[in-house]
Motif scaffolding. Structure first.
Motif, PDB file in Angstrom:
ATOM      1  N   ASP A  92       0.783  -1.184   0.092  1.00 17.51           N
ATOM      2  CA  ASP A  92       0.038  -0.014   0.055  1.00 17.51           C
ATOM      3  C   ASP A  92       0.702   1.393   0.029  1.00 17.51           C
ATOM      4  O   ASP A  92       0.254   2.289  -0.178  1.00 17.51           O
ATOM      5  N   VAL A  93       2.073   1.045   0.233  1.00 19.72           N
ATOM      6  CA  VAL A  93       2.922   2.459   0.334  1.00 19.72           C
ATOM      7  C   VAL A  93       3.915   2.438  -1.144  1.00 19.72           C
ATOM      8  O   VAL A  93       4.580   3.587  -1.188  1.00 19.72           O
ATOM      9  N   PRO A  95       4.570   2.200  -5.163  1.00 22.66           N
ATOM     10  CA  PRO A  95       3.683   2.705  -6.395  1.00 22.66           C
ATOM     11  C   PRO A  95       2.942   1.467  -6.957  1.00 22.66           C
ATOM     12  O   PRO A  95       3.390   0.379  -6.632  1.00 22.66           O
ATOM     13  N   LEU A  96       1.820   2.158  -7.492  1.00 20.40           N
ATOM     14  CA  LEU A  96       0.773   1.073  -7.879  1.00 20.40           C
ATOM     15  C   LEU A  96       1.532  -0.081  -8.810  1.00 20.40           C
ATOM     16  O   LEU A  96       1.397  -1.119  -8.612  1.00 20.40           O
ATOM     17  N   ASN A 141      -3.784  -1.125  -5.075  1.00 19.82           N
ATOM     18  CA  ASN A 141      -3.316  -1.077  -3.582  1.00 19.82           C
ATOM     19  C   ASN A 141      -4.070   0.365  -3.234  1.00 19.82           C
ATOM     20  O   ASN A 141      -5.071   0.852  -3.848  1.00 19.82           O
ATOM     21  N   GLN A 143      -3.708   3.257  -3.154  1.00 18.51           N
ATOM     22  CA  GLN A 143      -3.617   4.577  -4.101  1.00 18.51           C
ATOM     23  C   GLN A 143      -4.866   4.505  -4.998  1.00 18.51           C
ATOM     24  O   GLN A 143      -5.000   5.589  -5.687  1.00 18.51           O
ATOM     25  N   VAL A 144      -5.434   3.462  -5.291  1.00 21.25           N
ATOM     26  CA  VAL A 144      -6.557   3.420  -6.137  1.00 21.25           C
ATOM     27  C   VAL A 144      -7.753   2.751  -5.467  1.00 21.25           C
ATOM     28  O   VAL A 144      -7.693   1.713  -4.657  1.00 21.25           O
ATOM     29  N   PRO A 276      -6.888   5.700   1.913  1.00 25.38           N
ATOM     30  CA  PRO A 276      -7.655   7.200   1.722  1.00 25.38           C
ATOM     31  C   PRO A 276      -9.302   7.063   2.214  1.00 25.38           C
ATOM     32  O   PRO A 276      -9.730   6.007   2.081  1.00 25.38           O
ATOM     33  N   GLY A 280      -9.634   5.346  -1.987  1.00 30.96           N
ATOM     34  CA  GLY A 280      -8.638   5.395  -3.122  1.00 30.96           C
ATOM     35  C   GLY A 280      -8.744   6.088  -4.199  1.00 30.96           C
ATOM     36  O   GLY A 280     -10.186   6.656  -4.273  1.00 30.96           O
ATOM     37  N   GLY A 281      -7.941   6.665  -5.104  1.00 32.95           N
ATOM     38  CA  GLY A 281      -8.149   7.623  -6.072  1.00 32.95           C
ATOM     39  C   GLY A 281      -8.710   6.595  -7.340  1.00 32.95           C
ATOM     40  O   GLY A 281      -8.824   5.793  -7.426  1.00 32.95           O
TER      41      GLY A 281
END
Length: 470
Positions: A92-93, A95-96, A141, A143-144, A276, A280-281
């Motif tokens: 999770d930390v 990059p995707l 992860n 980030q998304v 988040p 996630g984004g």
């Protein structure tokens, strides 16, 4: 594409991936501890000999580049370290793209082990772990937001695991249809656990309830995994509850815990967690393309497994490709009514007579000493113990590896002895080793109170005639 993501499943994805990483960690640690005796250069079924008799297409593996025990240990250790990192949250930390690559490497390393593991790695949960690991590459992860197509692919995998197991039972042993199978199963399953004796002694009406509940969980619940919420979550909870019942009643390696992990793809958990707040984004375009391509591949490869579910000649735990991408699953289509055990014995006497004193080797998990309470080992996988159960069912299961196993005992091989729970010859190896077939059954409550034994056993016949060091 708003339909592409499911932010509400961010916490569910986190739990799924953590549990999956934990299972991978156990799988690699199992390989590190057991491979030398089983498939090492001097093991019972050596990898170099296997590779010499197969092609890359038959068994794709990194070990085609060259095999040494140190290299295998490095592969398994690397896999364990990577799995531990993903379990700790490294995915999770990162990059995707790096997180996807980490899961892909984990899958490749374990695939390389499974494809040289031969009979020791012939269990359905090996393919299940590989297929789940492949899908993990496309879950993203923190980030998304979780991709909806992949969540449904995981549900499709869980559906095949559960529905396949339900159908193989319904089409198989008659006791599944008359609801009597659990009268025998707790006693005759491959490796009973510490509570199995108590489960076995449940009243017969409760055994029938167990079987009926199993049919509901494996035949009626799986289709509900694809329904809208909250029905999908209810179905996932039913799967988890059933699997925890199986965890309590026996030792099935990591099959149950892996199935529990998959259920989180349908279980929408409330709350946040280390993700988040919006789950996630938005997903990058390249990730969307990658997920859709993987979805198309899985759907294409699903034709034969789906057809297998509808077949009267349903295959159980079958892989349709050497990459173990989309497989057929099932368990216990037939149930043994009698428990047979192969007991390994040795003697240090040079000449064998009717009065020769034989001493018994003890295994870690399988029944031996009648006064020893069965232990809980799952999710750790005792591969030799499991194969000994199959050997008792039919000598054909043991033909490739039993004599090498006996030879290793006669040589006092340290790697082989580490697989056992008790070595009756700690100072020097025996001169002769044999195998004897026994019938085991759980003691009654009265017998248990009288002598404290959990098992009663009766000798059936000699299984393997005495073998000497020569």
């Amino acid at each position: 594409m708003h339909w592409f993501t499911a932010p509400d499943y961010a916490l569910s994805r986190l739990v799924l991936l953590r549990l999956l990483a934990a299972v991978y960690l156990i799988g690699f640690l199992t390989a590190v501890r057991q491979f030398r005796a089983l498939i090492g250069e001097r093991g019972m079924l050596p990898v170099p000999r296997f590779l010499a008799g197969t092609t890359f297409r038959q068994a794709p593996t990194l070990f085609r580049l060259g095999y040494r025990d140190r290299g295998f240990a490095a592969v398994a250790t690397t896999g364990a370290v990577l799995a531990a990192a993903l379990l700790a949250g490294a995915g999770d930390v990162l990059p995707l793209g790096v997180a996807i690559a980490a899961w892909a490497v984990l899958w490749l390393l374990y695939l390389s082990i499974v494809n040289v593991g031969q009979v020791w790695y012939s269990f359905g949960w090996e393919s299940l772990l590989l297929e789940a690991g492949f899908l993990a590459c496309f879950l993203g992860n923190a980030q998304v937001a979780p991709p909806t197509p992949t969540l449904y692919l995981v549900r499709w995998l869980l559906f095949r695991v559960e529905f396949g197991a339900g159908l193989i039972k319904l089409r198989g042993d008659r006791c599944w249809r008359d609801l009597s199978c659990l009268r025998y199963h707790h006693e005759t399953q491959p490796m009973p656990g510490p509570l199995s004796w108590f489960f076995h002694h449940l009243p017969m009406p409760l055994h029938r309830v167990e079987v009926a509940a199993n049919h509901v969980a494996q035949l009626l619940v799986p289709p509900a995994l694809f329904l809208p919420q909250p029905f999908a979550s209810w179905a996932a909870c039913a799967v988890i509850a059933t699997q925890l019942w199986l965890v309590a009643s026996g030792n099935f390696a990591w099959l149950n815990w892996l199935t529990i992990a998959l259920a989180f793809a349908a279980l929408r958990l409330p709350g946040g967690g280390p993700v988040p707040a919006d789950g996630g984004g938005p997903a990058p375009v390249w990730f969307e393309v990658l997920v859709l391509a993987a979805t198309a591949l899985v759907l294409l490869l699903s034709y034969r497994p789906a057809r297998n579910l509808l077949s009267r000649h349903q295959l159980m735990n079958h892989s349709y490709n050497r990459l173990h991408l989309v497989n057929a699953y099932g368990a216990f289509g037939s149930i043994s009514r009698v428990r047979l055990e192969v007991v390994i014995e040795g003697t240090d006497e040079e000449r064998l007579t009717a009065h020769t004193r034989w001493r018994e080797y003890g295994f870690r998990g399988k029944p031996g000493d009648v006064r020893r309470l069965p232990r809980q080992f799952a999710p750790y996988h005792l591969r030799l113990d499991w194969l000994m159960w199959f050997a008792a069912l039919s000598p054909g299961y043991a033909r490739p590896w039993l004599r090498p196993f006996v030879a290793a005992l006669l040589a006092g091989d340290p790697a082989t002895l580490r697989l056992l729970g008790h070595n009756p010859f700690p100072h020097a190896p025996p001169r002769h080793v044999r195998a004897v077939l026994y019938r085991y059954r759980f003691t009654t409550r009265a017998e248990r109170r009288a002598d404290g034994a959990w098992w009663h056993r009766t000798r059936v016949r000699e299984y393997l005639a005495p073998v000497s060091r020569g």
